[in-house]
Motif scaffolding. Structure first.
Motif, short mmCIF file in Angstrom:
data_model
loop_
_atom_site.label_atom_id
_atom_site.label_comp_id
_atom_site.label_asym_id
_atom_site.label_seq_id
_atom_site.Cartn_x
_atom_site.Cartn_y
_atom_site.Cartn_z
N TYR A 88 -0.96 5.46 6.38
CA TYR A 88 -0.15 5.29 4.86
C TYR A 88 -0.19 6.68 4.20
CZ TYR A 88 -1.96 0.64 6.19
OH TYR A 88 -2.28 -0.55 6.45
N TRP A 89 0.82 7.45 4.97
CA TRP A 89 1.09 8.75 4.49
C TRP A 89 2.05 8.55 3.39
CZ3 TRP A 89 -0.88 13.44 6.23
CH2 TRP A 89 -1.70 13.19 7.59
N GLY A 90 1.50 9.52 1.96
CA GLY A 90 2.72 9.51 1.05
C GLY A 90 3.51 10.65 1.18
N GLN A 91 4.56 10.54 0.36
CA GLN A 91 5.68 11.58 0.52
C GLN A 91 5.25 12.71 -0.06
OE1 GLN A 91 9.01 10.39 -1.96
NE2 GLN A 91 10.49 11.74 -0.78
N GLY A 92 5.33 13.82 0.56
CA GLY A 92 4.86 15.10 0.40
C GLY A 92 5.32 15.69 -0.88
N THR A 93 4.41 16.76 -1.36
CA THR A 93 4.93 17.69 -2.33
C THR A 93 4.86 19.03 -1.98
OG1 THR A 93 4.60 18.06 -4.78
CG2 THR A 93 2.56 17.69 -3.47
N LEU A 94 6.07 19.83 -2.25
CA LEU A 94 6.26 21.30 -1.79
C LEU A 94 5.33 21.96 -2.78
CD1 LEU A 94 7.49 23.29 0.08
CD2 LEU A 94 9.42 23.18 -1.62
N VAL A 95 4.59 22.88 -2.18
CA VAL A 95 3.94 24.16 -2.91
C VAL A 95 4.47 25.35 -2.19
CG1 VAL A 95 1.88 25.27 -3.41
CG2 VAL A 95 1.92 22.60 -3.31
N THR A 96 5.06 26.17 -3.09
CA THR A 96 5.49 27.51 -2.74
C THR A 96 4.79 28.42 -3.87
OG1 THR A 96 7.82 26.64 -2.35
CG2 THR A 96 7.50 29.11 -2.63
N VAL A 97 4.28 29.39 -2.99
CA VAL A 97 3.43 30.55 -3.61
C VAL A 97 4.25 31.88 -3.23
CG1 VAL A 97 1.22 31.68 -3.85
CG2 VAL A 97 1.36 29.27 -3.24
N SER A 98 4.76 32.39 -4.06
CA SER A 98 5.58 33.61 -3.91
C SER A 98 5.64 34.46 -5.33
CB SER A 98 6.93 33.24 -3.39
OG SER A 98 7.87 34.45 -3.34
N VAL A 120 0.68 -1.07 0.11
CA VAL A 120 -0.02 0.03 0.05
C VAL A 120 0.93 1.07 -0.13
CG1 VAL A 120 -1.68 1.29 1.11
CG2 VAL A 120 -1.86 -1.07 1.23
N GLN A 121 0.66 1.89 -0.93
CA GLN A 121 1.62 3.32 -1.28
C GLN A 121 0.90 4.33 -1.67
OE1 GLN A 121 5.31 2.58 -3.16
NE2 GLN A 121 6.34 4.33 -2.31
N LEU A 122 0.99 5.42 -1.26
CA LEU A 122 0.46 6.79 -2.00
C LEU A 122 1.75 7.62 -2.40
CD1 LEU A 122 -2.56 7.69 0.71
CD2 LEU A 122 -2.61 6.60 -1.60
N GLN A 123 1.35 8.32 -3.37
CA GLN A 123 2.26 9.35 -3.91
C GLN A 123 1.84 10.74 -4.37
OE1 GLN A 123 5.89 8.95 -3.97
NE2 GLN A 123 5.83 11.11 -4.39
N ALA A 124 2.13 11.67 -3.67
CA ALA A 124 1.62 12.98 -3.90
C ALA A 124 2.70 13.43 -5.17
CB ALA A 124 1.50 13.70 -2.64
N SER A 125 1.95 14.26 -5.71
CA SER A 125 2.88 15.01 -7.03
C SER A 125 2.08 16.46 -7.29
CB SER A 125 3.24 14.16 -7.96
OG SER A 125 2.17 13.65 -8.76
N GLY A 126 2.95 17.19 -7.98
CA GLY A 126 2.19 18.28 -8.68
C GLY A 126 2.59 19.70 -8.12
N GLY A 127 3.45 19.55 -6.90
CA GLY A 127 3.89 20.78 -6.31
C GLY A 127 4.48 21.51 -7.38
N GLY A 128 4.79 22.75 -6.66
CA GLY A 128 5.95 23.73 -7.38
C GLY A 128 5.85 25.11 -7.18
N LEU A 129 6.47 26.01 -7.81
CA LEU A 129 6.49 27.51 -7.45
C LEU A 129 5.46 28.00 -8.47
CD1 LEU A 129 7.70 30.07 -6.18
CD2 LEU A 129 9.36 29.94 -8.31
N VAL A 130 4.35 28.96 -7.66
CA VAL A 130 3.40 29.57 -8.30
C VAL A 130 3.23 30.84 -7.82
CG1 VAL A 130 1.44 28.55 -6.73
CG2 VAL A 130 1.23 29.40 -9.19
N GLN A 131 2.84 31.94 -8.59
CA GLN A 131 2.53 33.19 -7.99
C GLN A 131 1.29 33.32 -7.37
OE1 GLN A 131 2.88 36.06 -11.43
NE2 GLN A 131 5.31 36.11 -11.40
N PRO A 132 1.10 34.22 -6.59
CA PRO A 132 -0.03 34.68 -5.57
C PRO A 132 -1.13 34.90 -6.90
CG PRO A 132 1.57 35.69 -4.52
CD PRO A 132 2.30 35.23 -5.85
N GLY A 133 -2.39 34.17 -6.48
CA GLY A 133 -3.46 34.06 -7.62
C GLY A 133 -3.58 33.01 -8.53
N GLY A 134 -2.39 32.32 -8.41
CA GLY A 134 -2.40 31.29 -9.58
C GLY A 134 -2.91 29.93 -9.14
N SER A 135 -2.52 28.95 -9.96
CA SER A 135 -3.35 27.64 -9.91
C SER A 135 -2.31 26.28 -9.66
CB SER A 135 -4.33 27.47 -10.63
OG SER A 135 -5.67 28.53 -10.58
#
Length: 123
Positions: A112-122, A1-16
């Motif tokens: 069963y916590w997945g490895q995290g993904t970093l979201v940076t809003v700046s 049993v494994q979960l994998q989070a993905s999709g994080g990144g650097l985004v400007q305020p107001g972004g998605s």
């Protein structure tokens, strides 16, 4: 049993951004899945949850109206669509399986916590 989070990144305020929580070794639609986040120096907090039984969704007040949780059973994945992002949304985001019987927003109720993904809003 494994979960994998993905999709994080650097985004400007107001972004998605759209985060994905992919499962391997089991069928994800049988489980209630939660998204959590942890900012530097802060405790982990519940962001959103989607139930396995009827797809009921839950959101923290801080993200209500901006974030949307959903699941694609064909892809065995749960998503977190994040719009109108703010600097205070900056954190490592995790997904996990709800295995308890208490509040959806309490991380004690999850395993069963997945490895995290970093979201940076700046800017």
């Amino acid at each position: 049993v494994q979960l994998q989070a993905s999709g994080g990144g650097l985004v400007q305020p107001g972004g998605s951004l759209r985060l994905s929580c992919a499962a391997s070794g089991f069928t994800l639609d049988s489980y209630t899945i939660g998204w959590f986040r942890q900012a530097p120096g802060k405790e982990r907090e519940g962001v959103s949850c989607i139930s396995s039984s009827d797809g009921t969704t839950y959101y923290a007040d801080s993200v209500k109206g901006r974030f949307t949780i959903s699941r694609d059973n064909a892809k065995n994945t749960v998503y977190l669509q994040m719009n109108s992002l703010k600097p205070e949304d900056t954190a490592v985001y995790y997904c996990a399986i709800y295995t308890g019987d208490g509040r959806w927003s309490s991380d004690d109720e999850y395993d069963y916590w997945g490895q995290g993904t970093l979201v940076t809003v700046s800017s």
